[in-house]
Design a protein around this motif. Structure first.
Motif, mmCIF file in Angstrom:
data_model
loop_
_atom_site.group_PDB
_atom_site.id
_atom_site.type_symbol
_atom_site.label_atom_id
_atom_site.label_comp_id
_atom_site.label_asym_id
_atom_site.label_seq_id
_atom_site.Cartn_x
_atom_site.Cartn_y
_atom_site.Cartn_z
ATOM 1 N N ARG A 18 -4.454 -9.759 -9.207
ATOM 2 C CA ARG A 18 -3.074 -9.732 -8.711
ATOM 3 C C ARG A 18 -2.767 -10.991 -7.911
ATOM 4 O O ARG A 18 -1.715 -11.614 -8.068
ATOM 5 C CB ARG A 18 -2.864 -8.479 -7.858
ATOM 6 C CG ARG A 18 -1.431 -8.167 -7.539
ATOM 7 C CD ARG A 18 -1.275 -6.792 -6.882
ATOM 8 N NE ARG A 18 -1.623 -5.725 -7.826
ATOM 9 C CZ ARG A 18 -2.747 -4.982 -7.769
ATOM 10 N NH1 ARG A 18 -3.609 -5.152 -6.794
ATOM 11 N NH2 ARG A 18 -2.982 -4.060 -8.663
ATOM 12 N N ARG A 27 5.856 -14.343 -14.394
ATOM 13 C CA ARG A 27 5.629 -13.000 -14.962
ATOM 14 C C ARG A 27 5.392 -13.193 -16.459
ATOM 15 O O ARG A 27 6.305 -13.558 -17.206
ATOM 16 C CB ARG A 27 6.837 -12.101 -14.718
ATOM 17 C CG ARG A 27 6.766 -10.752 -15.388
ATOM 18 C CD ARG A 27 5.766 -9.841 -14.748
ATOM 19 N NE ARG A 27 5.735 -8.561 -15.490
ATOM 20 C CZ ARG A 27 4.870 -7.630 -15.262
ATOM 21 N NH1 ARG A 27 3.965 -7.782 -14.321
ATOM 22 N NH2 ARG A 27 4.884 -6.526 -15.960
ATOM 23 N N PHE A 44 -6.103 -3.302 -13.962
ATOM 24 C CA PHE A 44 -5.063 -4.199 -13.463
ATOM 25 C C PHE A 44 -3.955 -4.349 -14.501
ATOM 26 O O PHE A 44 -2.769 -4.235 -14.186
ATOM 27 C CB PHE A 44 -5.656 -5.568 -13.120
ATOM 28 C CG PHE A 44 -4.624 -6.644 -12.958
ATOM 29 C CD1 PHE A 44 -3.831 -6.704 -11.831
ATOM 30 C CD2 PHE A 44 -4.433 -7.595 -13.951
ATOM 31 C CE1 PHE A 44 -2.860 -7.688 -11.679
ATOM 32 C CE2 PHE A 44 -3.468 -8.581 -13.818
ATOM 33 C CZ PHE A 44 -2.678 -8.627 -12.680
ATOM 34 N N GLU A 48 0.030 -3.221 -14.228
ATOM 35 C CA GLU A 48 1.092 -4.220 -14.355
ATOM 36 C C GLU A 48 1.960 -3.993 -15.591
ATOM 37 O O GLU A 48 2.961 -4.677 -15.781
ATOM 38 C CB GLU A 48 0.486 -5.631 -14.416
ATOM 39 C CG GLU A 48 -0.186 -6.072 -13.127
ATOM 40 C CD GLU A 48 0.802 -6.273 -11.989
ATOM 41 O OE1 GLU A 48 1.885 -6.840 -12.222
ATOM 42 O OE2 GLU A 48 0.488 -5.849 -10.856
#
Length: 118
Positions: A18, A27, A44, A48
């Protein structure tokens, strides 16, 4: 397609990933990681909402990267694992948008590449 490529040490955590991704300021559409690190990044990626593209480690050695880490060279035979997996996953003609960024705990790196389709 914008790809976030990750390299990491065995002790990397979701927070490591992160932090490294946040340092890029981008992004991505999806993430890429060496196939043998897929189990480490799966939680993770799921949190996300990003798909993961595993890249076979032998493919990395043929990818030229803008930066060079002696650790990456020694362990993976490539200047930057994060940059190499991002470029490999983004496809032929891909370019690095953000060179490798290192998490504050120094356990993960992240680089951003963009494929020609964008």
């Amino acid at each position: 397609m914008v790809i976030a490529g990750f390299g990491c040490r065995a002790a990397a955590t979701a927070e490591s990933f992160r932090d490294a991704l946040a340092a890029t300021g981008v992004r991505p559409d999806r993430i890429a990681v060496p196939a043998d690190r897929l189990p480490q990044i799966a939680d993770f990626a799921h949190a996300e909402g990003l798909a993961v593209q595993p890249v076979a480690p032998p493919l990395l050695e043929s990818v030229a990267t803008p930066t060079r880490s002696f650790i990456s060279l020694a362990h993976r035979g490539v200047g930057s694992v994060a940059e190499a997996v991002a470029l490999a996953a983004a496809g032929p003609g891909a370019q690095i948008l953000v060179t490798r960024q290192i998490s504050s705990d120094r356990m993960a790196t992240c680089a951003i590449a963009q494929g020609q389709d964008q």
